[in-house]
Design a protein around this motif. Structure first.
Motif, PDB file in Angstrom:
ATOM      1  N   ILE A 210      -8.316   2.215 -61.801  1.00 22.21           N
ATOM      2  CA  ILE A 210      -9.715   1.810 -61.279  1.00 22.21           C
ATOM      3  C   ILE A 210     -10.777   2.695 -62.147  1.00 22.21           C
ATOM      4  CG2 ILE A 210     -11.328   1.996 -59.169  1.00 22.21           C
ATOM      5  CD1 ILE A 210      -8.946   1.501 -57.576  1.00 22.21           C
ATOM      6  N   GLY A 211     -11.453   1.979 -62.687  1.00 25.31           N
ATOM      7  CA  GLY A 211     -12.793   2.450 -63.569  1.00 25.31           C
ATOM      8  C   GLY A 211     -12.429   1.942 -64.928  1.00 25.31           C
ATOM      9  N   TYR A 212     -11.358   1.720 -65.228  1.00 24.04           N
ATOM     10  CA  TYR A 212     -10.868   1.761 -66.659  1.00 24.04           C
ATOM     11  C   TYR A 212     -10.398   0.211 -67.032  1.00 24.04           C
ATOM     12  CZ  TYR A 212     -11.082   6.857 -66.607  1.00 24.04           C
ATOM     13  OH  TYR A 212     -11.357   7.906 -66.416  1.00 24.04           O
ATOM     14  N   ILE A 213     -10.093  -0.588 -65.676  1.00 17.68           N
ATOM     15  CA  ILE A 213      -9.498  -1.984 -65.828  1.00 17.68           C
ATOM     16  C   ILE A 213     -10.544  -2.864 -66.196  1.00 17.68           C
ATOM     17  CG2 ILE A 213      -8.382  -3.687 -64.419  1.00 17.68           C
ATOM     18  CD1 ILE A 213      -7.262  -1.556 -62.551  1.00 17.68           C
ATOM     19  N   PRO A 214     -10.263  -3.881 -67.298  1.00 19.78           N
ATOM     20  CA  PRO A 214     -11.506  -4.569 -67.679  1.00 19.78           C
ATOM     21  C   PRO A 214     -11.690  -5.547 -66.507  1.00 19.78           C
ATOM     22  CG  PRO A 214      -9.242  -4.962 -68.928  1.00 19.78           C
ATOM     23  CD  PRO A 214      -9.269  -3.565 -68.259  1.00 19.78           C
ATOM     24  N   PRO A 215     -12.813  -6.248 -66.659  1.00 15.98           N
ATOM     25  CA  PRO A 215     -13.332  -7.292 -65.558  1.00 15.98           C
ATOM     26  C   PRO A 215     -12.374  -8.379 -65.458  1.00 15.98           C
ATOM     27  CG  PRO A 215     -14.942  -6.767 -67.073  1.00 15.98           C
ATOM     28  CD  PRO A 215     -13.969  -5.781 -67.574  1.00 15.98           C
ATOM     29  N   GLU A 216     -11.948  -8.852 -66.458  1.00 15.59           N
ATOM     30  CA  GLU A 216     -11.027 -10.094 -66.469  1.00 15.59           C
ATOM     31  C   GLU A 216      -9.785  -9.919 -65.890  1.00 15.59           C
ATOM     32  OE1 GLU A 216     -10.390  -8.248 -70.840  1.00 15.59           O
ATOM     33  OE2 GLU A 216     -12.006  -8.512 -69.269  1.00 15.59           O
ATOM     34  N   TYR A 217      -9.162  -8.754 -65.853  1.00 16.37           N
ATOM     35  CA  TYR A 217      -8.024  -8.375 -65.190  1.00 16.37           C
ATOM     36  C   TYR A 217      -8.153  -8.554 -63.692  1.00 16.37           C
ATOM     37  CZ  TYR A 217      -5.890  -6.250 -69.367  1.00 16.37           C
ATOM     38  OH  TYR A 217      -5.557  -6.210 -70.801  1.00 16.37           O
ATOM     39  N   GLY A 218      -9.421  -8.192 -63.179  1.00 22.37           N
ATOM     40  CA  GLY A 218      -9.578  -8.163 -61.831  1.00 22.37           C
ATOM     41  C   GLY A 218      -9.819  -9.599 -61.361  1.00 22.37           C
TER      42      GLY A 218
END
Length: 338
Positions: A210-218
């Motif tokens: 969390i905090g480092y995950i790119p938005p497209e993964y979400g």
């Protein structure tokens, strides 16, 4: 379950037993514990076949995904070799003295710990030669991680995405050379093994921290080299500001990326780690020979921040390439060295 022998043969490692690792760590004593993570605990130890201390990563097999993490890391690090990657020395898949499954990976021991510890540990060790990181050291670390990513994405056996770039996975050796570690979430992105299983694809949104995950993964997007670049950009901004992306300052409407983007260029000195404003060279000696050094440092901080912002853009196709990052960091280093 693969045995210790079959794993050693498959990846060309020296065979090591549970008993050997138990002895090396004094029974996995808490005094030898150097870190814990989602899937494992890491111990410092001494093995007969190795001259230097080693780091022994013991998987917590009760944690879901730990066994997959073990196999992914063995597979990835068994085939990729680079100066800026942590080297795997051997692995063990066996049973402990109670008959429970046991898996561990043995790595080189990194005497200067993790980037996270050096950035955020406020207690300065009087015996440490590096109680804090100056600007040149941080640029060197950023370059080392960039070299590792360039190799993984472009020059490794089949192309590898790390999926968990963050300060705790950047380890520093005796010479303060950075090594990227923890490949438990890594994915092959092209070549014969490029097909991602449905299980991997469905869980791609949670691959990372969390905090480092790119938005497209979400949003359910596939893992990619551009995803690693996003995490790397966040890491650079954390190195610049000494603020984690999960800092209480950030929340609804404000992120570390936005915080830095709004401050560049005019407000750069207000957001950076104050230690970066002091002109020291790599030997911790104050730089006095260059005129207008304060202006030069400010310019370099702005350039460093712009790289971090460019890498952590919301959309993958807008992110800076790793080749351009390396060139820009070299330019900053050259400006400080003049």
């Amino acid at each position: 379950m693969l045995s210790t022998t079959s794993l050693a043969l498959q990846y060309g490692y020296v065979k090591i037993s549970y008993e050997g690792l138990h002895q090396a760590t004094n029974g996995f004593s808490s005094s030898n514990l150097v870190g814990t993570g989602s899937f494992a605990s890491v111990y410092r130890g001494t093995l007969v076949n190795f001259e230097r201390p080693v780091a022994i990563k013991v998987l917590n097999l009760k944690t879901r995904g730990a066994s997959k993490s073990f196999m992914a890391e063995c597979k990835a690090l068994g085939k990729i070799k680079h100066r800026n990657l942590v080297s795997i020395l051997t692995c063990c898949s066996s049973v402990d003295y109670k008959g429970n499954d046991f898996k561990a990976i043995v790595f080189e021991f990194m005497s200067n710990g993790s980037l996270e510890t050096l950035l955020h540990n406020t207690i300065e060790d009087s015996e440490s030669t590096n109680p804090s990181l100056n600007l040149i050291q941080r640029i060197n670390i950023a370059l080392d991680v960039a070299f590792a990513l360039d190799y993984l994405h472009n020059d490794s056996w089949e192309g590898v995405v790390h999926c968990d770039i963050k300060p705790s996975n950047v380890l520093l050796d005796d010479d303060m050379v950075a090594h990227l570690g923890d490949f438990g979430l890594s994915r092959v992105i092209h070549g014969a093994a490029s097909q991602i299983s449905s299980d991997q694809a469905s869980s791609s949104a949670i691959k990372g921290t969390i905090g480092y995950i790119p938005p497209e993964y979400g949003a359910g997007g596939s893992v990619s080299a551009e995803g690693d670049m996003y995490s790397y950009g966040v890491l650079l901004l954390e190195m610049l500001t000494e603020k984690k992306p999960t800092d209480h300052l950030f929340g609804e409407g404000l992120s570390l990326h936005m915080f830095c983007n709004m401050a560049i260029p005019d407000g750069i000195t207000k957001i950076v780690d104050s230690r970066l404003l002091i002109p020291f060279d790599e030997g911790q000696r104050r730089i006095t020979q260059q005129q207008n050094m304060e202006d030069t440092i400010r310019e370099c901080l702005v350039s460093f921040g712009r790289i971090g912002v460019a890498c952590s853009q919301e959309f993958p196709n807008q992110r800076m390439s790793i080749k351009d990052v390396i060139n820009e960091l070299h330019a900053i280093k050259q400006k400080l060295s003049c």
